[in-house]
Design an enzyme around this catalytic site. Structure first.
Site, PDB file in Angstrom:
ATOM      1  N   ASP A  97      -4.742 -12.544   1.197  1.00  0.00           N
ATOM      2  CA  ASP A  97      -3.301 -12.256   1.150  1.00  0.00           C
ATOM      3  C   ASP A  97      -2.635 -12.675   2.459  1.00  0.00           C
ATOM      4  O   ASP A  97      -1.918 -11.898   3.084  1.00  0.00           O
ATOM      5  CB  ASP A  97      -3.061 -10.774   0.871  1.00  0.00           C
ATOM      6  CG  ASP A  97      -1.628 -10.487   0.418  1.00  0.00           C
ATOM      7  OD1 ASP A  97      -0.934 -11.446   0.013  1.00  0.00           O
ATOM      8  OD2 ASP A  97      -1.205  -9.317   0.468  1.00  0.00           O
ATOM      9  N   VAL A 145       4.990   3.248   5.983  1.00  0.00           N
ATOM     10  CA  VAL A 145       4.385   3.262   7.316  1.00  0.00           C
ATOM     11  C   VAL A 145       5.253   4.095   8.257  1.00  0.00           C
ATOM     12  O   VAL A 145       6.487   3.938   8.281  1.00  0.00           O
ATOM     13  CB  VAL A 145       4.233   1.832   7.879  1.00  0.00           C
ATOM     14  CG1 VAL A 145       3.472   1.876   9.208  1.00  0.00           C
ATOM     15  CG2 VAL A 145       3.529   0.933   6.877  1.00  0.00           C
ATOM     16  N   LYS A 188      -0.133   4.386   7.826  1.00  0.00           N
ATOM     17  CA  LYS A 188       0.248   3.820   6.533  1.00  0.00           C
ATOM     18  C   LYS A 188      -0.239   4.753   5.437  1.00  0.00           C
ATOM     19  O   LYS A 188      -1.435   4.865   5.175  1.00  0.00           O
ATOM     20  CB  LYS A 188      -0.341   2.419   6.383  1.00  0.00           C
ATOM     21  CG  LYS A 188       0.078   1.714   5.106  1.00  0.00           C
ATOM     22  CD  LYS A 188      -0.047   0.197   5.189  1.00  0.00           C
ATOM     23  CE  LYS A 188      -1.420  -0.297   5.458  1.00  0.00           C
ATOM     24  NZ  LYS A 188      -1.526  -1.774   5.316  1.00  0.00           N
ATOM     25  N   PHE A 224       0.829  -1.200   0.000  1.00  0.00           N
ATOM     26  CA  PHE A 224       0.000   0.000   0.000  1.00  0.00           C
ATOM     27  C   PHE A 224       0.865   1.252   0.000  1.00  0.00           C
ATOM     28  O   PHE A 224       0.573   2.225  -0.682  1.00  0.00           O
ATOM     29  CB  PHE A 224      -0.915  -0.014   1.226  1.00  0.00           C
ATOM     30  CG  PHE A 224      -1.891   1.137   1.284  1.00  0.00           C
ATOM     31  CD1 PHE A 224      -3.090   1.076   0.599  1.00  0.00           C
ATOM     32  CD2 PHE A 224      -1.610   2.277   2.019  1.00  0.00           C
ATOM     33  CE1 PHE A 224      -3.998   2.129   0.642  1.00  0.00           C
ATOM     34  CE2 PHE A 224      -2.495   3.336   2.073  1.00  0.00           C
ATOM     35  CZ  PHE A 224      -3.700   3.254   1.378  1.00  0.00           C
TER      36      PHE A 224
END
Length: 504
Positions: free
Chosen positions: A321, A209, A223, A206
């Site tokens: 995932d 962080v 994040k 994504f």
């Protein structure tokens, strides 16, 4: 080496046979994924005329795919992902019912079809112009008639309709997020909490962080989605909406989110001890190795989190995932499942699977997905089986030149009959052998080729509790008491039952 279809009790790994005509048994499925194959794809595969499924994924194959293979009349599925094959063969449009899986760049394929697309664009443009001219004439007639019958202005009515339609999609999604119980932060809030994004603590699919503190000094992980991220708005919304519904001690807690112009961010509770991957092979691996009892407890707690997603949520959730880096560790190494950005929910009890164009991480993905394009709860079970093997062996799922961890473990155990041949050397044989066998056996059941033959996560939880009880009975010096993840009634039952079914 004999006929692979003759004796069912001596079946070959990766080979499936079936009756085709009369009593003749032929090879119908061949799985050679992660088998360290090199060079060109052999034309001899076309000699297997009854072949229905061929999996050549994650090897080192090069060149092109012989046309004779996709042309096999019985072939239903061909998977060549994870190789170095030429785009010439990957960009072909194979006709018929063949499911063809590969990882060729779409942009490369698009460049090769530019000329034909230009012709198509010219043709389509001509048709569209003609349709627009006819539509304009019809609309003009309609407006003339409407003026005679009504005093309502067509122009004002059209303007109102446009105002209603234009902002709907993004606004509606934002309004939906406003209804959830998580806090919505501004980008300035995030800058303040992270001291202008000062402390970097990790990076995932994504984005980056950062560590931060809320106003009440609660520690959080922020994040931030990066521009290069493959995860977009859909994954962001999926994670916010999933974690809003999920409340479990083994699922990471979402504190809030930020959706402001181009800034997308997720704010989680801070898990101070990193993730399981880091402790097995990553940045924390050089420190003191996790003992066996701690490893079993961590995977048990993660299994409880997944079992909750599958059976405790309404509708059920498929994580999609599952991997060791998505099992986060907090104080006292308490495990929590994280990263639900790819998760999907069932619509109803009768909805037993979801279709997906892409999901998961190489090495952890359910091989059945490559043939069906469908993900089920058993897909998460397969991925978790790989995590169990990681915990037992300390090895990664894929090792170049050595294949997949499932095949590696099978080969060593069958050759030696000794679970010590696969156990992580850093454990130094400081583990109960039956406990280790139970985890390895459970992992092999989870990674069965067919999803129908895999256990449920509830059954996995039960097996891991048995394994942990066996290890604690050994008198582990580092951690003698049962963890909070096992209820008192569970631990008492295990003690009374002689630590569950006998192993090996």
């Amino acid at each position: 080496m004999g006929d692979p279809c003759f004796r069912t009790d001596y079946t070959w790994d990766g080979v499936k046979c079936g009756n085709t005509t009369g009593n003749t048994t032929r090879i119908t499925s061949l799985n050679l994924s992660s088998s360290d194959l090199h060079g060109a794809v052999s034309k001899n595969f076309a000699l297997l005329t009854a072949l229905q499924n061929l999996d050549l994924s994650y090897n080192n194959l090069s060149g092109s795919i012989p046309d004779s293979i996709p042309s096999l009349s019985s072939l239903r599925s061909l998977n060549v992902s994870g190789n170095q094959l030429s785009d010439d063969s990957l960009c072909k449009n194979y006709t018929g019912s063949l499911i063809f899986r590969h990882d060729s760049s779409k942009s490369t394929c698009n460049k090769k079809t530019t000329a034909s697309r230009k012709n198509t664009v010219i043709l389509v443009t001509s048709v569209v112009v003609a349709v627009l001219v006819v539509s304009a004439i019809v609309l003009a007639c309609f407006i003339c008639r409407a003026k005679k019958k009504s005093t309502v202005s067509v122009d004002s009515q059209t303007r109102n309709e446009q105002l209603e339609i234009a902002p709907r999609s993004r606004t509606d999604q934002g309004d939906h997020l406003q209804d959830n119980e998580n806090r919505r932060f501004t980008y300035k809030d995030l800058e303040k909490f992270t001291d202008n994004f000062k402390q970097f603590i990790g990076q995932g699919g994504f984005g980056v962080v950062y560590f931060g503190h809320l106003e009440d000094d609660t520690e959080v992980a922020v994040k931030m989605r990066s521009e290069s991220s493959s995860h977009g708005l859909d994954e962001f919304l999926a994670e916010v909406q999933s974690l809003t519904k999920v409340h479990h001690r083994n699922i990471v807690c979402l504190v809030g989110y930020c959706w402001e112009k181009n800034h997308l961010a997720l704010v989680y509770e801070y898990m101070s001890q990193g993730n399981l991957y880091d402790h097995l092979r990553g940045k924390d691996a050089a420190a003191e190795a996790l003992n066996w009892a701690t490893r079993v407890r961590i995977v048990l707690e993660a299994a409880q989190g997944l079992d909750y997603l599958h059976k405790g949520c309404s509708p059920p959730i498929i994580h999609r995932d599952v991997k060791s880096s998505n099992i986060l560790l907090g104080q006292n190494l308490q495990a929590k499942v994280a990263d639900l950005g790819l998760s999907k929910t069932y619509i109803s009890d009768g909805h037993t699977h979801i279709s997906a164009t892409a999901a998961g991480t190489a090495g952890y993905m359910d091989p059945e997905y490559y043939f069906t394009g469908r993900l089920t709860e058993s897909s998460d079970v397969y991925s978790f089986g790989v995590v169990l093997l990681e915990a037992a062996t300390g090895e990664p799922p894929l090792v170049p030149g050595q294949g997949h961890i499932v095949q590696r473990v099978k080969q060593r155990v069958s050759a030696t009959g000794d679970v010590g041949s696969v156990a992580d050397p850093r454990l130094g044989a400081a583990y109960d052998v039956n406990s280790m066998w139970k985890v390895v056996d459970t992992a092999m059941a989870c990674t069965a080729e067919s999803g129908a033959g895999r256990p449920t996560m509830a059954e996995v939880v039960a097996q891991l509790k048995d394994s942990l009880a066996l290890e604690y009975a050994r008198g582990n010096d580092d951690d003698r008491s049962f963890p909070a993840s096992i209820a008192a009634s569970d631990s008492a039952a295990l003690m009374m039952s002689g630590f569950g079914p006998s192993a090996r």
